[in-house]
Design a protein around this motif. Structure first.
Motif, PDB file in Angstrom:
ATOM      1  N   ILE A  53       0.847  -0.952   0.086  1.00 21.90           N
ATOM      2  CA  ILE A  53       0.086   0.147  -0.203  1.00 21.90           C
ATOM      3  C   ILE A  53       0.999   1.199  -0.089  1.00 21.90           C
ATOM      4  CG2 ILE A  53      -1.909   1.155   1.400  1.00 21.90           C
ATOM      5  CD1 ILE A  53      -2.825  -1.362   2.271  1.00 21.90           C
ATOM      6  N   LYS A  54       0.689   2.059  -0.668  1.00 24.74           N
ATOM      7  CA  LYS A  54       1.263   3.247  -1.078  1.00 24.74           C
ATOM      8  C   LYS A  54       0.566   4.585  -0.698  1.00 24.74           C
ATOM      9  CE  LYS A  54       3.933   6.336  -4.200  1.00 24.74           C
ATOM     10  NZ  LYS A  54       4.477   6.795  -5.501  1.00 24.74           N
ATOM     11  N   VAL A  55       0.938   5.249   0.671  1.00 25.91           N
ATOM     12  CA  VAL A  55       0.103   6.163   0.989  1.00 25.91           C
ATOM     13  C   VAL A  55       0.594   7.486   0.716  1.00 25.91           C
ATOM     14  CG1 VAL A  55      -0.726   7.228   3.110  1.00 25.91           C
ATOM     15  CG2 VAL A  55      -0.419   4.888   3.140  1.00 25.91           C
ATOM     16  N   LEU A  56      -0.242   8.171  -0.112  1.00 26.37           N
ATOM     17  CA  LEU A  56       0.406   9.468  -0.906  1.00 26.37           C
ATOM     18  C   LEU A  56       0.176  10.786   0.424  1.00 26.37           C
ATOM     19  CD1 LEU A  56      -2.055   9.586  -3.799  1.00 26.37           C
ATOM     20  CD2 LEU A  56       0.290   8.836  -3.580  1.00 26.37           C
ATOM     21  N   GLY A  57       1.352  11.605   0.645  1.00 29.99           N
ATOM     22  CA  GLY A  57       1.647  12.540   1.429  1.00 29.99           C
ATOM     23  C   GLY A  57       2.087  12.080   2.859  1.00 29.99           C
ATOM     24  N   GLU A  58       2.316  10.875   2.938  1.00 27.57           N
ATOM     25  CA  GLU A  58       2.982  10.206   4.113  1.00 27.57           C
ATOM     26  C   GLU A  58       4.227  10.108   4.231  1.00 27.57           C
ATOM     27  OE1 GLU A  58       1.821   9.947   7.185  1.00 27.57           O
ATOM     28  OE2 GLU A  58      -0.397   9.849   6.592  1.00 27.57           O
ATOM     29  N   GLU A  59       5.180  10.327   4.930  1.00 27.19           N
ATOM     30  CA  GLU A  59       6.471   9.995   4.929  1.00 27.19           C
ATOM     31  C   GLU A  59       6.819   8.606   5.087  1.00 27.19           C
ATOM     32  OE1 GLU A  59       8.457  12.692   7.732  1.00 27.19           O
ATOM     33  OE2 GLU A  59       8.198  14.588   6.933  1.00 27.19           O
ATOM     34  N   GLU A  60       6.184   7.876   5.983  1.00 30.63           N
ATOM     35  CA  GLU A  60       6.472   6.691   6.325  1.00 30.63           C
ATOM     36  C   GLU A  60       5.597   5.637   5.681  1.00 30.63           C
ATOM     37  OE1 GLU A  60       6.084   5.928  10.690  1.00 30.63           O
ATOM     38  OE2 GLU A  60       7.792   7.302  10.925  1.00 30.63           O
ATOM     39  N   SER A  61       5.910   4.754   4.884  1.00 33.05           N
ATOM     40  CA  SER A  61       5.068   3.698   4.018  1.00 33.05           C
ATOM     41  C   SER A  61       4.646   2.438   5.035  1.00 33.05           C
ATOM     42  CB  SER A  61       5.731   3.371   2.770  1.00 33.05           C
ATOM     43  OG  SER A  61       7.118   2.936   3.152  1.00 33.05           O
ATOM     44  N   PRO A  62       3.635   1.948   4.617  1.00 30.03           N
ATOM     45  CA  PRO A  62       3.523   0.693   5.563  1.00 30.03           C
ATOM     46  C   PRO A  62       4.344  -0.456   4.987  1.00 30.03           C
ATOM     47  CG  PRO A  62       1.341   1.936   4.468  1.00 30.03           C
ATOM     48  CD  PRO A  62       2.539   2.384   4.091  1.00 30.03           C
ATOM     49  N   TYR A  63       4.185  -1.624   5.831  1.00 28.44           N
ATOM     50  CA  TYR A  63       4.910  -2.719   5.426  1.00 28.44           C
ATOM     51  C   TYR A  63       4.352  -3.515   4.373  1.00 28.44           C
ATOM     52  CZ  TYR A  63       7.979  -3.191   9.470  1.00 28.44           C
ATOM     53  OH  TYR A  63       9.005  -2.963  10.271  1.00 28.44           O
ATOM     54  N   GLN A  64       4.897  -4.275   3.612  1.00 20.22           N
ATOM     55  CA  GLN A  64       4.582  -4.975   2.626  1.00 20.22           C
ATOM     56  C   GLN A  64       4.350  -6.417   3.002  1.00 20.22           C
ATOM     57  OE1 GLN A  64       8.059  -4.206   0.129  1.00 20.22           O
ATOM     58  NE2 GLN A  64       6.604  -3.443  -1.464  1.00 20.22           N
ATOM     59  N   VAL A  65       3.448  -7.073   2.572  1.00 18.07           N
ATOM     60  CA  VAL A  65       2.957  -8.456   2.810  1.00 18.07           C
ATOM     61  C   VAL A  65       3.498  -9.316   1.692  1.00 18.07           C
ATOM     62  CG1 VAL A  65       1.291 -10.299   3.311  1.00 18.07           C
ATOM     63  CG2 VAL A  65       1.102  -7.888   4.154  1.00 18.07           C
ATOM     64  N   MET A  66       4.517  -9.943   1.981  1.00 22.02           N
ATOM     65  CA  MET A  66       5.326 -10.703   0.761  1.00 22.02           C
ATOM     66  C   MET A  66       5.711 -12.155   1.335  1.00 22.02           C
ATOM     67  SD  MET A  66       5.313  -8.726  -1.646  1.00 22.02           S
ATOM     68  CE  MET A  66       4.945  -6.946  -2.184  1.00 22.02           C
ATOM     69  N   PRO A  67       4.865 -13.212   1.030  1.00 19.27           N
ATOM     70  CA  PRO A  67       3.316 -13.230   0.870  1.00 19.27           C
ATOM     71  C   PRO A  67       2.624 -13.373   2.133  1.00 19.27           C
ATOM     72  CG  PRO A  67       4.387 -15.364   0.368  1.00 19.27           C
ATOM     73  CD  PRO A  67       5.474 -14.490   0.918  1.00 19.27           C
ATOM     74  N   GLN A  68       1.177 -13.866   2.001  1.00 18.27           N
ATOM     75  CA  GLN A  68       0.482 -14.141   3.360  1.00 18.27           C
ATOM     76  C   GLN A  68      -0.317 -15.058   2.747  1.00 18.27           C
ATOM     77  OE1 GLN A  68      -3.256 -11.684   4.925  1.00 18.27           O
ATOM     78  NE2 GLN A  68      -1.536 -11.339   6.335  1.00 18.27           N
ATOM     79  N   ILE A  69      -0.326 -16.421   3.632  1.00 19.61           N
ATOM     80  CA  ILE A  69      -1.019 -17.537   3.064  1.00 19.61           C
ATOM     81  C   ILE A  69      -2.252 -17.534   4.421  1.00 19.61           C
ATOM     82  CG2 ILE A  69      -0.810 -20.020   3.006  1.00 19.61           C
ATOM     83  CD1 ILE A  69       0.734 -18.424   1.020  1.00 19.61           C
ATOM     84  N   GLY A  70      -3.430 -17.869   4.066  1.00 14.64           N
ATOM     85  CA  GLY A  70      -4.407 -17.746   4.956  1.00 14.64           C
ATOM     86  C   GLY A  70      -4.967 -19.181   4.895  1.00 14.64           C
ATOM     87  N   PHE A  71      -5.738 -19.630   5.918  1.00 11.24           N
ATOM     88  CA  PHE A  71      -6.490 -21.012   5.851  1.00 11.24           C
ATOM     89  C   PHE A  71      -7.484 -21.091   7.004  1.00 11.24           C
ATOM     90  CE2 PHE A  71      -7.405 -25.181   7.681  1.00 11.24           C
ATOM     91  CZ  PHE A  71      -7.671 -26.010   6.548  1.00 11.24           C
ATOM     92  N   ASN A  72      -8.631 -21.509   6.528  1.00  9.59           N
ATOM     93  CA  ASN A  72      -9.855 -21.301   7.278  1.00  9.59           C
ATOM     94  C   ASN A  72     -10.731 -22.488   7.443  1.00  9.59           C
ATOM     95  OD1 ASN A  72     -10.168 -18.322   8.313  1.00  9.59           O
ATOM     96  ND2 ASN A  72      -9.862 -18.010   6.361  1.00  9.59           N
ATOM     97  N   TYR A  73     -10.987 -23.161   8.341  1.00 11.57           N
ATOM     98  CA  TYR A  73     -11.570 -24.452   8.363  1.00 11.57           C
ATOM     99  C   TYR A  73     -12.771 -24.335   9.381  1.00 11.57           C
ATOM    100  CZ  TYR A  73     -12.955 -29.346   9.456  1.00 11.57           C
ATOM    101  OH  TYR A  73     -13.694 -30.545   9.619  1.00 11.57           O
TER     102      TYR A  73
END
Length: 773
Positions: free
Chosen positions: A364-384
């Motif tokens: 996510i790129k936040v316009l106007g913010e000096e600090e950028s969020p973390y990148q998720v590289m990758p995320q694996i999800g599981f639901n049962y």
């Protein structure tokens, strides 16, 4: 005397002009342009052989076998869905020719033609009609032609002709042409020596043009767009649509701005198989005259979504721009000026009845913010999910494995593994519900801190195990009562929630995807105080809430009020660093209860509606957040709305200063008569004592054309300019005039509507929730 002839001959070709199901209806019944006589439909029980036979009915006839047959008086010819009516007709059987005259009407299921005379060559499947008037069924298109020819390949040629979509007698616009050729398969028309008249005054001439006779796509110019503003100057945009193939198309828009230059926009859309679709946008402005060094500005955007087979789903979204103020300055087709987050997501998911899994990457790129969020590289999800797996108990398992990376070296990177098994016992009935739930929250972190420069120490390996107990219950009471001489069914719905979450010190874990959640009424019954998993707040608390509703005799909700608060048995000890205030730590204050949250939605009387919400700090006697809206909606497209909102301690992303937002607003939409509408918005900042947005729109719409003139004055969300951080010569407010014009039936359909005028601004229109007219 009526005489019937059953002839196994083909009389006239069936001309296909448009798919009636694809056409757009007129905006009202008064706009419908109908042929002069009804269209007979073949009966449902007719056999295929019957549809090939010709039925001839007349008052009198004379015939010689193999030669000519003449018919006089109310002559009708019919074959399946094709019909001809005339005063007289001659059928030349030897030459396979039909001539008909007098009050002639030709019809099939696609169009109706009235004419002075008809000559049909059955051998070549062609026909000519003199002095014709024609109507295309299911559409508003109709016109006249000196000569109308139906060709052997089922096309339509008209000479010295005109057409319009206005009702008969309305000369708002008329298109005249020397020749019109309509291709029945392509469902488009070609015009030569075309002249457009508005109010009987010629305003435009084209030696050649194409027009649609259905909703089928075809390449060509779309209607231009005109505006003028204090920021961009005079603007003219002329979109060109290219129908590349049935599964591809492209819209290219040269957009000239006198103050900036030529802004080029393109949108490419595609279909990938039966269940996937996407689009690609590219926008470019070379040498912007209003920014430092006349920098180039650009955007590229790609989105894709769809299904692979029955169980797989894919999603992709990527947007990037040249600078922080791109959407503030330029009229992009992708995002609005109020959008400051650019999502870059790629996801693939698999679904089964009781389980699903997904894999995604996110930036996510936040316009106007000096600090950028973390990148998720990758995320694996599981639901049962295993509902009712034993003795009425439900079992659920949520699992997630995430890898966090940052573009800047001074931040820690991390891998996170989280498992969340839960067992619950839901008991539901008309009188209420009771759900008891037990969860185990197990999270492991592996953090790389070799380049980490933060002041808060982080551990390289963390294992966090937290138990959670949640008991939620609700009771439903109802009674029949009356208020103000009206009968109602009133409900009383008290509910409670006890929540316990164990405590562990989590200050040794970085903040990767976690933020503080709002405490509105429904938020009081969450089991988390923070989004994400980096902070799970300890809790030992009870939430009490109450909702009451009134339903009328038609079971429509006319009133709803909710009130609730959390009571803490112990103070929470888990905090979170506020990203906008890196030197401050959020911690639950030593207080016995949360804010008091209330929401109200009601139909006050007749067409008056009221909605509001408040979050009130009962300990410090502070208003933490509030909003109220009063609507008057007496009919369709009739609206008068008054609103007020208050949000304290809102952080300015440019200055990191805390400000209180106190704004009032007025919004109205009202029809002046059947064709004229007016829409107006006005929002005022009580703290700054200035208007933040003003919008006024006037619109005229008839059956065959529409025009809108609007004025917009709004505050701009200017950010620090990364093209030149020292550049601060930006206007705080922007104002401008905008003109939209549409001639219906010439490739334009009404973009113009009251609903999109209501949403054309910083503050979108919202009806009070849960209530219907």
């Amino acid at each position: 005397m009526h005489i019937r002839y059953l002839l196994a001959l083909a009389l006239l070709p069936q001309l296909v002009l448009a798919d009636e199901s694809e056409t757009t209806p007129a905006p009202g019944a008064q706009c419908l342009v109908l042929p002069p006589v009804p269209i007979p439909e073949p009966s449902a029980d007719e056999r295929p052989l019957d549809l090939q036979q010709i039925k001839i009915v007349s008052d009198s006839s004379a015939a010689k076998m193999g030669d000519k047959a003449s018919f006089q008086g109310d002559v009708t010819f019919s074959q399946g869905g094709r019909h001809i009516a005339a005063d007289s007709a001659v059928l030349d059987q030897a030459n396979e020719r039909l001539d008909a005259n007098g009050n002639l009407v030709f019809q099939d299921n696609m169009f109706t033609v009235t004419a002075d005379s008809l000559s049909a060559e059955m051998r070549s499947n062609s026909a000519q009609l003199k002095g014709a008037q024609y109507w295309l069924h299911g559409q508003q298109i109709h016109g006249e032609a000196e000569n109308l020819e139906i060709t052997q390949d089922n096309n339509l040629h008209l000479s010295n002709t005109n057409f319009t979509t206005c009702p008969p007698g309305d000369s708002s616009w008329l298109l005249e042409a020397e020749t019109i050729k309509i291709d029945s398969s392509e469902e488009w028309g070609e015009l030569w020596d075309a002249k457009l008249k508005i109010g009987d005054v010629p305003v435009f001439y084209l030696p050649y043009m194409t027009i649609p006779v259905s909703e089928k796509r075809k390449s060509g110019f779309l209607f231009p767009y005109f505006s003028t503003s204090t920021t961009n100057g005079v603007e003219v945009a002329t979109p060109y649509y290219w129908n590349i193939a049935p599964e591809y198309d492209l819209t290219f828009t040269p957009h000239y701005m006198s103050a900036r230059g030529l802004f080029l926009k393109s949108e490419f859309r595609y279909l990938a198989g039966e269940a996937q679709q996407g689009q690609l946008n590219v926008e470019y402005l070379s040498n912007d005259d209003l920014v430092p060094n006349r920098a180039d500005r650009y955007l590229y955007h790609w989105e894709h979504q769809g299904a692979i087979a029955d169980n797989w789903r894919v999603l992709a979204n990527f947007t990037d721009v040249s600078d922080n103020n791109y959407f503030n300055d330029l009229p992009s087709d992708v995002l609005r000026a109020t959008d400051n987050q650019l999502s870059r997501i790629g996801e693939i998911a698999y679904f089964e009845d009781n389980w699903d899994m997904s894999a995604r990457v996110q930036d996510i790129k936040v316009l106007g913010e000096e600090e950028s969020p973390y990148q998720v590289m990758p995320q694996i999800g599981f639901n049962y999910r295993a509902p009712g797996f034993w003795q009425g108990l439900d079992f659920n398992l949520m699992g997630e494995a995430s890898n966090f990376r940052h573009k800047e070296d001074q931040y820690a990177t991390a891998s996170r593994l989280h498992f969340e098994p839960s067992v619950s016992l839901p008991i539901h009935g008309p009188a209420g519900s009771l759900t008891s739930e037990l969860k185990l929250l197990q999270t492991n972190y592996w953090q790389d801190t070799k380049n980490y420069t933060g002041t808060q120490p982080l551990d390289s390996s963390v294992s966090r195990t937290l138990p959670q107990v949640r008991i939620h219950g609700q009771i439903n009471f109802e009674r029949f009562t009356d208020y103000f001489d009206a009968n109602y069914r009133q409900t009383l719905e008290p509910q409670f929630q006890y929540l316990y979450v164990g405590y562990e010190d989590q200050s040794n874990i970085g903040i990767y995807d976690t933020a503080l959640l709002q405490e509105d009424y429904y938020g009081l019954f969450r089991d988390r105080r923070f989004s994400g998993l980096d902070r799970i707040a300890d809790a030992n608390q009870m939430t009490l809430g109450l909702t009451t509703r009134l339903f009328d005799d038609h079971n429509l909700e006319r009133f709803k009020f909710s009130l609730g608060q959390i009571y803490y048995f112990e103070d929470s000890k888990v905090g979170i660093t506020d990203p906008s205030r890196p030197n401050e730590i959020f911690k639950q204050e030593n207080t016995s209860n949360s804010v008091l949250a209330a929401e109200l939605n009601t139909q006050l009387y007749s067409d008056w509606f009221l909605s509001g919400a408040i979050q009130y700090d009962t300990k410090n006697r502070n208003n933490k957040k509030s909003e109220v809206t009063l609507d008057f909606r007496p009919g369709v497209n009739k609206l008068l709305q008054l609103s007020y909102r208050y949000v304290p301690d809102l952080v300015n992303s440019n200055t990191n200063e805390s400000v209180n937002v106190s704004q009032t607003g007025l919004r109205t939409a009202w029809p002046i008569n059947d064709n004229w509408y007016i829409v107006g918005n006005w929002y005022y900042d009580l703290n700054e004592k200035r208007s933040v947005e003003t919008y006024t729109g006037f619109q005229y719409e008839s059956c065959c054309w529409a025009v809108r003139l609007s004025y917009h004055y709004r505050i701009k969300t200017n950010y620090v300019d990364n093209l030149d951080p020292t550049f601060n010569d930006r206007e705080l407010f922007e104002s401008g005039f905008y003109l939209n014009f549409v001639i219906k039936g010439l490739g334009g359909s009404g973009p113009l509507g009251v609903s999109d005028m209501l949403n054309d601004g910083l503050f979108n229109y919202r009806k009070p929730l849960y209530l219907k007219n």
